[in-house]
Design an enzyme around this catalytic site. Structure first.
Site, mmCIF file in Angstrom:
data_model
loop_
_atom_site.group_PDB
_atom_site.id
_atom_site.type_symbol
_atom_site.label_atom_id
_atom_site.label_comp_id
_atom_site.label_asym_id
_atom_site.label_seq_id
_atom_site.Cartn_x
_atom_site.Cartn_y
_atom_site.Cartn_z
ATOM 1 N N GLU A 1 0.857 -1.194 0.000
ATOM 2 C CA GLU A 1 0.000 0.000 0.000
ATOM 3 C C GLU A 1 0.891 1.241 0.000
ATOM 4 O O GLU A 1 1.955 1.246 0.614
ATOM 5 C CB GLU A 1 -0.920 -0.031 1.239
ATOM 6 N N ASP B 1 5.035 1.738 -4.252
ATOM 7 C CA ASP B 1 4.344 1.391 -5.501
ATOM 8 C C ASP B 1 4.601 -0.082 -5.851
ATOM 9 O O ASP B 1 5.754 -0.513 -5.974
ATOM 10 C CB ASP B 1 4.881 2.300 -6.619
ATOM 11 N N ASP C 1 -8.162 1.466 -7.663
ATOM 12 C CA ASP C 1 -8.706 2.802 -7.933
ATOM 13 C C ASP C 1 -9.253 2.842 -9.364
ATOM 14 O O ASP C 1 -8.538 2.502 -10.310
ATOM 15 C CB ASP C 1 -7.619 3.864 -7.755
ATOM 16 N N LYS D 1 -12.439 8.876 -15.212
ATOM 17 C CA LYS D 1 -12.393 9.760 -16.382
ATOM 18 C C LYS D 1 -11.518 9.151 -17.480
ATOM 19 O O LYS D 1 -10.440 8.637 -17.182
ATOM 20 C CB LYS D 1 -11.806 11.117 -15.983
ATOM 21 N N PHE E 1 -14.876 0.012 0.415
ATOM 22 C CA PHE E 1 -14.894 0.386 -1.006
ATOM 23 C C PHE E 1 -15.992 -0.371 -1.743
ATOM 24 O O PHE E 1 -16.677 0.189 -2.589
ATOM 25 C CB PHE E 1 -13.527 0.130 -1.652
ATOM 26 N N GLU E 2 -16.176 -1.639 -1.385
ATOM 27 C CA GLU E 2 -17.264 -2.385 -2.008
ATOM 28 C C GLU E 2 -18.608 -1.849 -1.515
ATOM 29 O O GLU E 2 -19.532 -1.670 -2.320
ATOM 30 C CB GLU E 2 -17.147 -3.874 -1.679
HETATM 31 C C1 LIG Z 1 -9.892 1.687 -3.692
HETATM 32 S S1 LIG Z 1 -8.660 1.162 -2.616
HETATM 33 C C2 LIG Z 1 -9.079 -0.534 -2.320
HETATM 34 C C3 LIG Z 1 -8.550 -1.055 -1.011
HETATM 35 C C4 LIG Z 1 -8.764 -2.543 -0.715
HETATM 36 N N1 LIG Z 1 -8.150 -3.400 -1.682
HETATM 37 C C5 LIG Z 1 -10.230 -2.878 -0.599
HETATM 38 O O1 LIG Z 1 -10.726 -3.732 -1.338
HETATM 39 O O2 LIG Z 1 -10.865 -2.302 0.262
HETATM 40 C C6 LIG Z 1 -7.239 1.022 -3.697
HETATM 41 C C7 LIG Z 1 -5.937 1.138 -2.950
HETATM 42 O O3 LIG Z 1 -4.855 0.857 -3.833
HETATM 43 C C8 LIG Z 1 -3.756 1.675 -3.461
HETATM 44 N N2 LIG Z 1 -2.848 1.762 -4.621
HETATM 45 C C9 LIG Z 1 -3.116 2.335 -5.820
HETATM 46 N N3 LIG Z 1 -2.075 2.194 -6.653
HETATM 47 C C10 LIG Z 1 -1.114 1.511 -5.959
HETATM 48 C C11 LIG Z 1 0.196 1.074 -6.292
HETATM 49 N N4 LIG Z 1 0.713 1.307 -7.499
HETATM 50 N N5 LIG Z 1 0.905 0.413 -5.356
HETATM 51 C C12 LIG Z 1 0.372 0.163 -4.129
HETATM 52 N N6 LIG Z 1 -0.873 0.560 -3.763
HETATM 53 C C13 LIG Z 1 -1.600 1.226 -4.669
HETATM 54 C C14 LIG Z 1 -4.414 2.992 -3.083
HETATM 55 O O4 LIG Z 1 -3.599 3.767 -2.245
HETATM 56 C C15 LIG Z 1 -5.687 2.519 -2.385
HETATM 57 O O5 LIG Z 1 -5.527 2.425 -0.999
#
Ligand SMILES: C[S@@+](CC[C@H](N)C(=O)[O-])C[C@H]1O[C@@H](n2cnc3c(N)ncnc32)[C@H](O)[C@@H]1O
Length: 244
Positions: free
Chosen positions: A95, A122, A145, A149, A220-221
């Site tokens: 994360e 990342d 995420d 858009k 999120f779901e």
């Molecule tokens: C919408 S949340 C979903 C969280 C979790 N998986 C859930 O189902 O509740 C997406 C997460 O992915 C993380 N994220 C996005 N791109 C990432 C990356 N390249 N590396 C690590 N984390 C990332 C974001 O910070 C965010 O917390």
């Protein structure tokens, strides 16, 4: 006098740095007191600092066990739930945002778990550098995420280059589980995986799978369901062909 055509030619020859497109925006998110406390006190116990050398997974967990990679864990509720239900597995939670990591660290301490490690970086760099090939038994990418858009679609985490990295990281009988509540992301996922014959969709080409009963509903779901979005699950297995 400046000769502009010469100047322009010179600029075109400069090896300018390529801008990396990330699937997240670094927010300076505020930490609660307890998240900050967790980061200061528990990171050394359960965190792995990002660097470019390959991890020794067995040494990291002090045992050999199936390794589950949870990508973009948010507050880590899915990782936590799964790790508690399956003490026989090791879990690597990735994360970029620190508040979620603080939350997960507190939960790991509360439940006295020793089978979760966290990387705050990342996932693309982590897969490129830290994760050994053929080491991951299961991968979760739940509610990535959506970048709804059109001009932001290039930021979406799931694309053909991520798929290649995932395939390289997976063990022979590895599984990849994905869920999204965005219809056009679901269609994009179906297409992206059809292009790569390294993974097989277990429900059939371009099909979604039934929701796995072990996948908990995170916020999120629940947000997607409140918006009356449908949720799509996908499950892929490595095809029995040599990896590229
Ligand atoms: C919408 S949340 C979903 C969280 C979790 N998986 C859930 O189902 O509740 C997406 C997460 O992915 C993380 N994220 C996005 N791109 C990432 C990356 N390249 N590396 C690590 N984390 C990332 C974001 O910070 C965010 O917390």
């Amino acid at each position: 006098m400046v000769n502009f055509s010469e100047h322009y030619f010179f600029l075109n020859q400069l090896p300018f740095k390529q801008r990396t497109i990330r699937s997240f925006v670094k927010r300076d998110s505020r930490l609660t007191k307890s998240q900050l406390y967790a980061l200061e006190n528990y990171w050394a116990l359960h965190g792995i600092d990002y660097d470019t050398s390959e991890l020794n997974i067995e040494k990291l967990f002090s045992r050999k066990a199936p390794l589950i990679l949870d990508i973009g864990v948010g507050t880590g509720d899915t990782t936590l739930h799964h790790a508690m239900a399956h003490p026989e597995n090791n879990y690597l939670a990735i994360e970029v945002h620190r508040p979620g990591i603080g939350h997960l660290l507190n939960q790991i301490e509360t439940h006295k778990l020793s089978n979760i490690k966290i990387i705050n970086h990342d996932v693309i760099d982590v897969l490129n550098n830290q994760i050994p090939n053929n080491s991951i038994s299961q991968i979760f990418i739940f509610f990535p995420d959506p970048w709804p858009k059109k001009k932001h679609h290039k930021r979406r985490l799931i694309n053909t280059s991520l798929i290649t990295l995932l395939i390289n990281s997976m063990t022979q009988h590895g599984r990849l589980h994905i869920a999204t509540d965005w219809e056009d992301y679901a269609l994009h996922i179906q297409d992206a995986f059809t292009e790569n014959d390294g993974l097989m969709n277990l429900a059939g080409k371009k099909q979604s799978s039934p929701r796995p009963n072990w996948r908990i509903k995170t916020r999120f779901e629940l947000r997607g369901l409140r918006l009356e979005h449908q949720v799509w699950d996908f499950c892929y297995a490595l095809n029995n062909i040599p990896k590229k």
